[in-house]
Scaffold this active site. Structure first.
Site, mmCIF file in Angstrom:
data_model
loop_
_atom_site.group_PDB
_atom_site.id
_atom_site.type_symbol
_atom_site.label_atom_id
_atom_site.label_comp_id
_atom_site.label_asym_id
_atom_site.label_seq_id
_atom_site.Cartn_x
_atom_site.Cartn_y
_atom_site.Cartn_z
ATOM 1 N N ASP A 34 0.820 -1.223 0.000
ATOM 2 C CA ASP A 34 0.000 0.000 0.000
ATOM 3 C C ASP A 34 0.852 1.271 0.000
ATOM 4 O O ASP A 34 0.329 2.375 0.099
ATOM 5 C CB ASP A 34 -0.948 0.004 1.201
ATOM 6 C CG ASP A 34 -0.218 -0.022 2.538
ATOM 7 O OD1 ASP A 34 1.029 -0.069 2.534
ATOM 8 O OD2 ASP A 34 -0.895 0.021 3.584
ATOM 9 N N GLY A 35 2.187 1.107 -0.086
ATOM 10 C CA GLY A 35 3.069 2.256 -0.172
ATOM 11 C C GLY A 35 3.691 2.692 1.138
ATOM 12 O O GLY A 35 4.555 3.566 1.155
ATOM 13 N N GLN A 92 8.699 28.403 4.053
ATOM 14 C CA GLN A 92 7.644 28.901 4.932
ATOM 15 C C GLN A 92 8.166 28.875 6.377
ATOM 16 O O GLN A 92 7.904 27.960 7.140
ATOM 17 C CB GLN A 92 6.381 28.039 4.797
ATOM 18 C CG GLN A 92 5.173 28.569 5.560
ATOM 19 C CD GLN A 92 4.346 29.551 4.759
ATOM 20 O OE1 GLN A 92 4.252 29.451 3.543
ATOM 21 N NE2 GLN A 92 3.718 30.495 5.435
ATOM 22 N N HIS A 124 17.213 27.097 3.148
ATOM 23 C CA HIS A 124 16.758 28.311 2.450
ATOM 24 C C HIS A 124 16.647 29.490 3.410
ATOM 25 O O HIS A 124 16.866 30.643 3.017
ATOM 26 C CB HIS A 124 15.413 28.050 1.774
ATOM 27 C CG HIS A 124 14.952 29.155 0.892
ATOM 28 N ND1 HIS A 124 15.604 29.497 -0.278
ATOM 29 C CD2 HIS A 124 13.913 30.027 0.998
ATOM 30 C CE1 HIS A 124 14.984 30.508 -0.861
ATOM 31 N NE2 HIS A 124 13.956 30.855 -0.097
ATOM 32 N N ASP A 160 19.790 38.123 -6.033
ATOM 33 C CA ASP A 160 18.933 39.001 -5.235
ATOM 34 C C ASP A 160 19.676 39.440 -3.977
ATOM 35 O O ASP A 160 20.719 38.892 -3.616
ATOM 36 C CB ASP A 160 17.601 38.328 -4.874
ATOM 37 C CG ASP A 160 17.799 36.996 -4.167
ATOM 38 O OD1 ASP A 160 18.696 36.896 -3.315
ATOM 39 O OD2 ASP A 160 17.068 36.041 -4.483
ATOM 40 N N LYS A 183 15.879 42.420 -7.434
ATOM 41 C CA LYS A 183 14.861 41.477 -7.910
ATOM 42 C C LYS A 183 13.544 41.693 -7.179
ATOM 43 O O LYS A 183 13.509 41.877 -5.981
ATOM 44 C CB LYS A 183 15.326 40.028 -7.687
ATOM 45 C CG LYS A 183 14.364 38.985 -8.256
ATOM 46 C CD LYS A 183 14.760 37.561 -7.829
ATOM 47 C CE LYS A 183 14.284 37.254 -6.437
ATOM 48 N NZ LYS A 183 14.433 35.812 -6.079
ATOM 49 N N GLY A 215 14.172 27.692 -12.090
ATOM 50 C CA GLY A 215 15.204 28.407 -12.843
ATOM 51 C C GLY A 215 14.809 29.777 -13.340
ATOM 52 O O GLY A 215 15.607 30.434 -14.032
#
Length: 286
Positions: A34-35, A92, A124, A160, A183, A215
């Site tokens: 079932d994964g 986020q 990030h 940026d 930017k 990109g």
């Protein structure tokens, strides 16, 4: 002490094992019909320290990493160190609109369970550090990127202002100048950009970013730099996703394209394993 890797960290795990000269443990990872994921450590581990190496950027890799942490913890290892070359869900890092989930907070709390310390390669946003309940370390790939382009670059540019510290660090190691482009993001696929009074005419430019996804930002930056007659434009990033075959357009419009090996692509020519190994060695010494 031993290293254990998941399916999303095998290459870097093996490189770290070779550099640090410690045992490598291979877990059993499979899927039920079932994964659902199944993880088992099928070796006796009585060591005091376990180093888990695995990416955590999509549902499967996040669960795989968490299951490995849980399995090792249940075997009685005293200290668990997780190395996450690429951590997703870090865009986020706060609530921008009412009703939004703070995804980085959820992932951080999830991965903190049973971890003594976590090493993450250039997320990030560094703001995510506050969401971890264990100690977290962010690793910069700047040193290895600078080595890769030594004596080949005149100017390092961030696409940026947000990436100016990254460009500054790499440029400082190379002994060259740095700058950034102005930017404004219109959507996930469209940005407005200008040269920010930077002249690149006749120069060998290194355009550097943390993540290349679709990109769009990089292609817009390449267009600007080419219009100002840069002699060469080399593109490099830490995490190369290259969605929707975006690498093809970047290659066609640049001198070269490279990224680190946090993710496995044909452009992953810069290994960040030596930097991770040095950080782990400092941890071990302490």
């Amino acid at each position: 002490m031993f290293i254990i890797t998941g399916n999303y960290g095998e290459k870097i795990g093996k490189e770290l094992q070779s550099i640090l000269n410690i045992r490598l443990v291979q877990p059993i990872i499979k899927k039920f019909p079932d994964g659902e994921l199944y993880v088992r450590v099928n070796e006796k581990v009585v060591d005091d320290i376990a180093i888990i190496v695995n990416n955590a950027f999509n549902g499967e890799s996040i669960l795989e990493t968490s299951f490995l942490i849980n399995a090792i913890d249940k075997m009685g290892v005293k200290k668990i160190i997780s190395v996450i070359p690429y951590l997703g869900y870090t865009r986020q890092d706060k609530k921008f609109l009412e009703g939004e989930a703070i995804s980085s907070e959820v992932i951080a709390k999830f991965l903190s369970m049973n971890n003594s310390e976590i090493f993450i390669v250039e997320p990030h946003s560094n703001n995510i550090g506050k969401y971890f309940s264990c100690k977290v370390n962010f690793i910069s790939p700047a040193e290895e990127i600078a080595k890769n382009y030594a004596n080949k670059i005149d100017l390092v540019i961030s696409p940026d202002k947000g990436g100016i510290e990254r460009a500054k660090e790499i440029a400082s190691l190379m002994g060259v100048d740095y700058s950034y482009l102005n930017k404004k993001r219109v959507s996930s696929y469209e940005v407005i950009m200008d040269l920010n009074n930077v002249s690149v005419k006749g120069k060998r430019v290194l355009l550097v970013d943390d993540v290349i996804s679709t990109g769009g930002t990089i292609l817009k930056a390449l267009e600007l730099l080419k219009s100002d007659h840069a002699n060469e434009i080399h593109v490099v990033c830490t995490h190369g996703l290259f969605l929707n075959n975006s690498d093809i357009n970047i290659v066609q419009n640049s001198t070269s394209l490279s990224c680190t090996n946090t993710l496995n692509t044909k452009y992953s020519t810069i290994s960040i394993s030596p930097i991770i190994a040095r950080q782990l060695e400092k941890f071990i010494e302490n």
